[in-house]
Design a protein around this motif. Sequence first.
Motif, PDB file in Angstrom:
ATOM      1  N   GLN A  10      17.817  -4.801   4.850  1.00 45.69           N
ATOM      2  CA  GLN A  10      18.272  -3.474   4.452  1.00 45.69           C
ATOM      3  C   GLN A  10      17.246  -2.787   3.545  1.00 45.69           C
ATOM      4  O   GLN A  10      17.063  -1.571   3.605  1.00 45.69           O
ATOM      5  CB  GLN A  10      19.629  -3.547   3.756  1.00 45.69           C
ATOM      6  N   ALA A  11      16.535  -3.567   2.720  1.00 45.73           N
ATOM      7  CA  ALA A  11      15.500  -2.983   1.868  1.00 45.73           C
ATOM      8  C   ALA A  11      14.295  -2.550   2.707  1.00 45.73           C
ATOM      9  O   ALA A  11      13.733  -1.464   2.494  1.00 45.73           O
ATOM     10  CB  ALA A  11      15.075  -3.973   0.805  1.00 45.73           C
ATOM     11  N   GLU A  13      14.323  -1.629   5.796  1.00 48.05           N
ATOM     12  CA  GLU A  13      14.713  -0.450   6.579  1.00 48.05           C
ATOM     13  C   GLU A  13      14.800   0.796   5.711  1.00 48.05           C
ATOM     14  O   GLU A  13      14.604   1.910   6.197  1.00 48.05           O
ATOM     15  CB  GLU A  13      16.037  -0.716   7.289  1.00 48.05           C
ATOM     16  N   TRP A  14      15.091   0.616   4.418  1.00 48.48           N
ATOM     17  CA  TRP A  14      15.099   1.771   3.524  1.00 48.48           C
ATOM     18  C   TRP A  14      13.674   2.209   3.205  1.00 48.48           C
ATOM     19  O   TRP A  14      13.366   3.405   3.201  1.00 48.48           O
ATOM     20  CB  TRP A  14      15.834   1.430   2.230  1.00 48.48           C
ATOM     21  N   PRO A  17      11.908   3.662   7.148  1.00 49.29           N
ATOM     22  CA  PRO A  17      13.154   3.938   7.858  1.00 49.29           C
ATOM     23  C   PRO A  17      13.021   4.246   9.346  1.00 49.29           C
ATOM     24  O   PRO A  17      13.996   4.102  10.092  1.00 49.29           O
ATOM     25  CB  PRO A  17      13.718   5.155   7.110  1.00 49.29           C
ATOM     26  N   CYS A 109       5.348   3.501  -1.010  1.00 48.42           N
ATOM     27  CA  CYS A 109       6.576   2.741  -1.237  1.00 48.42           C
ATOM     28  C   CYS A 109       6.278   1.551  -2.146  1.00 48.42           C
ATOM     29  O   CYS A 109       5.340   0.788  -1.885  1.00 48.42           O
ATOM     30  CB  CYS A 109       7.142   2.239   0.087  1.00 48.42           C
ATOM     31  N   SER A 111       8.120  -1.719  -4.412  1.00 46.89           N
ATOM     32  CA  SER A 111       9.323  -2.505  -4.702  1.00 46.89           C
ATOM     33  C   SER A 111       8.990  -3.589  -5.718  1.00 46.89           C
ATOM     34  O   SER A 111       7.875  -4.107  -5.752  1.00 46.89           O
ATOM     35  CB  SER A 111       9.899  -3.131  -3.425  1.00 46.89           C
ATOM     36  N   ASP A 159      12.337   9.122  -4.182  1.00 52.02           N
ATOM     37  CA  ASP A 159      13.708   8.633  -4.064  1.00 52.02           C
ATOM     38  C   ASP A 159      13.704   7.173  -4.492  1.00 52.02           C
ATOM     39  O   ASP A 159      12.654   6.511  -4.492  1.00 52.02           O
ATOM     40  CB  ASP A 159      14.178   8.773  -2.612  1.00 52.02           C
ATOM     41  N   THR A 161      16.259   3.349  -4.857  1.00 53.51           N
ATOM     42  CA  THR A 161      17.498   2.594  -4.656  1.00 53.51           C
ATOM     43  C   THR A 161      17.286   1.190  -5.190  1.00 53.51           C
ATOM     44  O   THR A 161      16.178   0.817  -5.601  1.00 53.51           O
ATOM     45  CB  THR A 161      17.880   2.555  -3.154  1.00 53.51           C
ATOM     46  N   TYR A 163      18.914  -3.157  -4.955  1.00 55.61           N
ATOM     47  CA  TYR A 163      19.753  -4.151  -4.292  1.00 55.61           C
ATOM     48  C   TYR A 163      19.898  -5.350  -5.220  1.00 55.61           C
ATOM     49  O   TYR A 163      18.934  -5.784  -5.851  1.00 55.61           O
ATOM     50  CB  TYR A 163      19.128  -4.604  -2.965  1.00 55.61           C
ATOM     51  N   CYS A 222      13.508  -0.331  -5.514  1.00 60.79           N
ATOM     52  CA  CYS A 222      12.630   0.249  -4.493  1.00 60.79           C
ATOM     53  C   CYS A 222      12.465   1.750  -4.727  1.00 60.79           C
ATOM     54  O   CYS A 222      13.423   2.438  -5.089  1.00 60.79           O
ATOM     55  CB  CYS A 222      13.217   0.036  -3.093  1.00 60.79           C
ATOM     56  N   ARG A 224      10.430   5.354  -2.970  1.00 61.50           N
ATOM     57  CA  ARG A 224       9.618   6.044  -1.971  1.00 61.50           C
ATOM     58  C   ARG A 224       9.160   7.360  -2.585  1.00 61.50           C
ATOM     59  O   ARG A 224       9.972   8.095  -3.150  1.00 61.50           O
ATOM     60  CB  ARG A 224      10.421   6.362  -0.703  1.00 61.50           C
TER      61      ARG A 224
END
Length: 247
Positions: A10-11, A13-14, A17, A109, A111, A159, A161, A163, A222, A224
């Motif tokens: 999921q990370a 894919e974020w 994307p 990107c 992380s 942006d 996010t 996890y 993460c 972007r």
Amino acid sequence: MPRPFTLPTQALEWLVPAPNMKVLTLAGPSLPVALARQGHQVIAIDKDVAVVSRLREAGIVAVVAQAESLPFDPCQFDAVLAHQTFHRFAPGLVLSEMARVLRPGGAACVSLLARDDSVPWVRRLIARLRELDPHAMSGDYGLEAVGHLLDSKYFPEHDATSYRHWVPTSRPDMLAMVERLPAARGLDEADRAELVADVAALYDNAAPSGRDALRLPYQLRCWRAWVDHVELTAPIDIDDDGLSIAL
């Protein structure tokens, strides 16, 4: 104490994307392989020749290079990624290089995996260890360096996010970690035994019954940031009061 970590699907894919993107990874062996398995066209760089060799053996196009001086033409990639490595680079150089090799609309990107100290048993462990060493279990994990990306003129929009990630840690592993601390090695035998006993009791009180190991909490954070090429192509304006030297 943390074990080797692979970014969850999921990370990935974020961070990347769209399908079949052309991506560049800046250092590290695990991220390029994971992205290639997702179907992306991956090119990796690393300063370590051994890492580059392992990536090539895994079928990844890999180059020995530095992030601050990328050996690629402009506008080549949809995304440039750095996992757990961004803080190692010189921000004044790497940000302009990331912007240069990104296509219009591309993203830088980043992380980072950072321990989550909000869990009560983790706070108690840290407090006990800092009785010996005020800097025990401290550090920003590279979070401070991300500010350079978010403030960069090359990447005005971003942006973010996060996890939650849990790393199992057994009782012997935790006690071994404590005994390896420089401050613990400097204690006399009695004080070191007291420290180990305190941490063992903390572990036993926190471990759920029926479970073999506590889980150490981490946050995978993460970001972007989308490139703006204007700053790379804008003319240089000389102030009227500036010094002009004829060549």
